[in-house]
Motif scaffolding. Structure first.
Motif, mmCIF file in Angstrom:
data_model
loop_
_atom_site.group_PDB
_atom_site.id
_atom_site.type_symbol
_atom_site.label_atom_id
_atom_site.label_comp_id
_atom_site.label_asym_id
_atom_site.label_seq_id
_atom_site.Cartn_x
_atom_site.Cartn_y
_atom_site.Cartn_z
ATOM 1 N N VAL A 1 0.417 -1.041 -0.080
ATOM 2 C CA VAL A 1 -0.299 0.519 -0.101
ATOM 3 C C VAL A 1 0.966 0.957 0.109
ATOM 4 O O VAL A 1 1.881 1.295 1.422
ATOM 5 C CB VAL A 1 -0.700 0.127 1.499
ATOM 6 C CG1 VAL A 1 -1.609 1.313 0.889
ATOM 7 C CG2 VAL A 1 -1.981 -0.787 0.958
ATOM 8 N N MET A 2 0.510 2.287 -0.742
ATOM 9 C CA MET A 2 1.626 3.256 -0.691
ATOM 10 C C MET A 2 0.542 4.532 -0.911
ATOM 11 O O MET A 2 -0.690 4.530 -1.686
ATOM 12 C CB MET A 2 2.003 3.355 -2.140
ATOM 13 C CG MET A 2 2.874 4.688 -2.651
ATOM 14 S SD MET A 2 2.984 4.474 -4.633
ATOM 15 C CE MET A 2 4.905 3.195 -4.104
ATOM 16 N N VAL A 3 1.387 5.931 0.137
ATOM 17 C CA VAL A 3 0.539 7.051 -0.207
ATOM 18 C C VAL A 3 0.860 7.752 -1.140
ATOM 19 O O VAL A 3 2.764 7.732 -0.453
ATOM 20 C CB VAL A 3 0.627 7.347 0.892
ATOM 21 C CG1 VAL A 3 -0.588 8.756 1.263
ATOM 22 C CG2 VAL A 3 -0.349 6.043 2.500
ATOM 23 N N ILE A 4 0.469 8.286 -2.137
ATOM 24 C CA ILE A 4 0.999 9.598 -2.825
ATOM 25 C C ILE A 4 0.344 11.057 -2.160
ATOM 26 O O ILE A 4 -0.750 11.198 -2.479
ATOM 27 C CB ILE A 4 1.042 8.965 -4.083
ATOM 28 C CG1 ILE A 4 1.314 8.001 -4.135
ATOM 29 C CG2 ILE A 4 1.593 10.656 -5.042
ATOM 30 C CD1 ILE A 4 1.942 7.224 -5.804
ATOM 31 N N THR A 5 1.457 11.965 -2.191
ATOM 32 C CA THR A 5 0.845 13.059 -1.892
ATOM 33 C C THR A 5 0.374 14.264 -2.833
ATOM 34 O O THR A 5 1.586 14.194 -3.918
ATOM 35 C CB THR A 5 1.584 13.876 -0.607
ATOM 36 O OG1 THR A 5 2.138 14.083 -0.985
ATOM 37 C CG2 THR A 5 1.060 12.664 0.457
ATOM 38 N N GLY A 6 -0.280 14.400 -3.477
ATOM 39 C CA GLY A 6 -0.378 16.076 -4.574
ATOM 40 C C GLY A 6 -0.319 14.588 -5.771
ATOM 41 O O GLY A 6 0.081 14.952 -7.247
ATOM 42 N N SER A 7 -1.507 14.304 -5.834
ATOM 43 C CA SER A 7 -1.170 12.827 -6.731
ATOM 44 C C SER A 7 -2.308 14.013 -7.967
ATOM 45 O O SER A 7 -3.313 12.374 -8.487
ATOM 46 C CB SER A 7 -2.408 11.634 -6.807
ATOM 47 O OG SER A 7 -3.020 12.252 -5.696
ATOM 48 N N ARG A 8 -2.710 14.148 -7.883
ATOM 49 C CA ARG A 8 -3.935 15.398 -8.434
ATOM 50 C C ARG A 8 -3.336 14.893 -9.716
ATOM 51 O O ARG A 8 -4.372 15.072 -10.895
ATOM 52 C CB ARG A 8 -5.007 16.535 -8.581
ATOM 53 C CG ARG A 8 -5.618 16.496 -9.034
ATOM 54 C CD ARG A 8 -6.968 17.616 -8.662
ATOM 55 N NE ARG A 8 -6.118 18.890 -8.455
ATOM 56 C CZ ARG A 8 -5.780 20.069 -10.106
ATOM 57 N NH1 ARG A 8 -6.896 20.084 -10.820
ATOM 58 N NH2 ARG A 8 -5.113 21.141 -9.253
ATOM 59 N N LYS A 9 -2.003 15.578 -10.496
ATOM 60 C CA LYS A 9 -2.068 16.416 -11.511
ATOM 61 C C LYS A 9 -0.293 15.910 -11.487
ATOM 62 O O LYS A 9 0.228 15.873 -10.591
ATOM 63 C CB LYS A 9 -2.021 17.732 -11.732
ATOM 64 C CG LYS A 9 -1.683 18.319 -11.061
ATOM 65 C CD LYS A 9 -2.880 19.770 -11.369
ATOM 66 C CE LYS A 9 -1.804 21.552 -10.809
ATOM 67 N NZ LYS A 9 -2.892 22.558 -10.661
ATOM 68 N N GLY A 10 0.332 16.037 -12.548
ATOM 69 C CA GLY A 10 1.619 16.175 -13.134
ATOM 70 C C GLY A 10 2.226 14.962 -11.936
ATOM 71 O O GLY A 10 2.549 14.400 -12.219
ATOM 72 N N ASP B 1 -10.099 11.584 -10.712
ATOM 73 C CA ASP B 1 -10.540 9.751 -10.871
ATOM 74 C C ASP B 1 -9.951 9.270 -11.911
ATOM 75 O O ASP B 1 -8.892 9.479 -12.831
ATOM 76 C CB ASP B 1 -12.399 9.897 -11.080
ATOM 77 C CG ASP B 1 -12.632 8.276 -11.696
ATOM 78 O OD1 ASP B 1 -11.683 7.508 -11.097
ATOM 79 O OD2 ASP B 1 -13.619 8.156 -12.399
ATOM 80 N N LEU B 2 -8.531 8.041 -11.188
ATOM 81 C CA LEU B 2 -8.092 6.778 -12.443
ATOM 82 C C LEU B 2 -8.601 5.963 -13.015
ATOM 83 O O LEU B 2 -7.968 5.832 -13.953
ATOM 84 C CB LEU B 2 -6.264 6.617 -11.725
ATOM 85 C CG LEU B 2 -5.453 7.793 -10.618
ATOM 86 C CD1 LEU B 2 -4.190 7.070 -10.480
ATOM 87 C CD2 LEU B 2 -5.142 8.977 -12.085
ATOM 88 N N GLY B 3 -9.744 5.975 -12.718
ATOM 89 C CA GLY B 3 -10.586 4.923 -12.989
ATOM 90 C C GLY B 3 -9.847 3.560 -12.900
ATOM 91 O O GLY B 3 -9.974 2.354 -14.180
#
Lengths: 236, 101
Positions: free
Chosen positions: A8-17, A42-44
């Motif tokens: 399980v990975m947490v990525i902050t600021g994952s909306r773009k870039g 939504d990454l689908g």
């Protein structure tokens, strides 16, 4: 691999870039990715869950980590990518803007590290990568507060490595060269060219460069790599 | 609202878990007055860190209340909300109450 066994990975600021690229990259590698940003995403894919959270909001971060822990019972990796920048001469920087950068870049990173490390320490395993920038070591004029906030992230990470090492949690920092994302879209081209021309490798960074460094830091084999900082492009 | 008895049980269970994790033999008896911070403490400072994290997670698991127990007085011998099992228990009840409201 069953869901319970998948990391399980947490990525902050994952909306773009870069954050979004990394979310897609690690979903493709089999991770269950929990992303966050102030906006919706939504990454689908069911392997990505988004949390609409400002990392500087202590309660919001705590609630997000509690939700992840409840569903997965573990957190293996954290990529603290969320940050804000504001290119401004220091004589033209309002306190409000400086405080917000420190709040998101420093306090936000601390809060996510703190609450996720509490989950990691129970399994005596964890990988934390905090994102910094080359503008700190190259002392780029016009980025004083942003660079200072990212220097703080490096120092914080070095000390965090010593505080969490006994629980099998490694903490490292990664500083990218300029990458064409929204964060630098307002920076004049001649400024970007000047930075790139002073690098050992004279090209812009790419999200793939970021993934490459993260892959190294988060590998289970990197259990003796901690408190380090890697910059792209030859910057030290 | 969390009953004090529930909070007390969580603190004791967490303390036993930390003794196991750090490989220390627990004292013969543990109760309200068992000292956690300062002189005569049954844990060192890192043990206290582990204990607080353990208590937070157990509160979350058992009562679905997300709490952060640490505050600026954490390691103060005089005012720490962690100085004894009893004081910590009261602090858990108060903090859980605030978090739930």
């Amino acid at each position: 691999m069953s869901v319970a066994e998948r990391p399980v990975m947490v990525i902050t600021g994952s909306r773009k870039g870069i954050g979004r690229y990394l979310a897609e990259h690690y979903v493709a590698k089999g991770y269950l990715v929990e992303g966050c940003s102030r906006g919706e995403v939504d990454l689908g894919t069911p392997d990505y869950r988004h949390h609409q959270v400002d990392v500087a909001d202590e309660k919001g971060v705590r609630t997000m980590v509690a939700d992840i822990t409840k569903r997965h019972g573990r957190i293996d990796v954290v990529l603290n990518n969320a940050a804000i920048a504001s290119m401004n001469h220091v004589l033209l920087t309002p306190a409000k803007s400086a405080n917000r950068m420190l709040e998101v870049n420093v306090t936000g990173t601390m809060l996510v590290c703190r609450d996720t490390a509490k989950v990691m320490m129970r399994r005596r395993y964890g990988r934390i990568v905090n994102f910094t920038t080359i503008v700190a070591p190259i002392a780029l004029a016009g980025e004083a507060v942003y660079a200072a906030s990212k220097s703080a992230v490096v120092t914080f990470t070095r000390i965090l490595a010593f505080e969490l090492g006994q629980w099998g949690i490694t903490c490292n920092s990664f500083g990218a060269t300029p990458i064409m994302t929204d964060m630098i879209k307002g920076v004049p081209q001649d400024k970007i060219d000047a930075v790139v021309n002073n690098l050992a490798i004279k090209r812009l960074g790419t999200p793939q460069d970021c993934a490459n460094v993260c892959d190294f830091f988060i590998s289970p084999s990197s259990d003796n790599i901690t408190g380090q900082v890697i910059y792209l492009g030859g910057v030290t | 609202m969390m009953a004090r008895k529930d909070a007390y049980d969580i603190v004791l269970e967490s303390l036993q878990e930390v003794f196991v994790q750090i490989g220390t033999t627990p004292p013969a008896s543990v109760g309200e007055d068992t000292v956690l911070v300062g002189n005569d403490a049954v844990l060192d400072s890192l043990g206290v860190v582990q204990l607080i994290v353990e208590v937070e997670q157990r509160v979350e698991q058992a009562h679905s209340i997300s709490v952060t127990l640490a505050n600026d007085k954490a390691m103060s011998q005089k005012n720490s909300p962690f100085r004894t099992v009893g004081v910590l228990t009261d602090h858990v009840v108060t903090t859980a109450q605030e978090a739930a409201s």
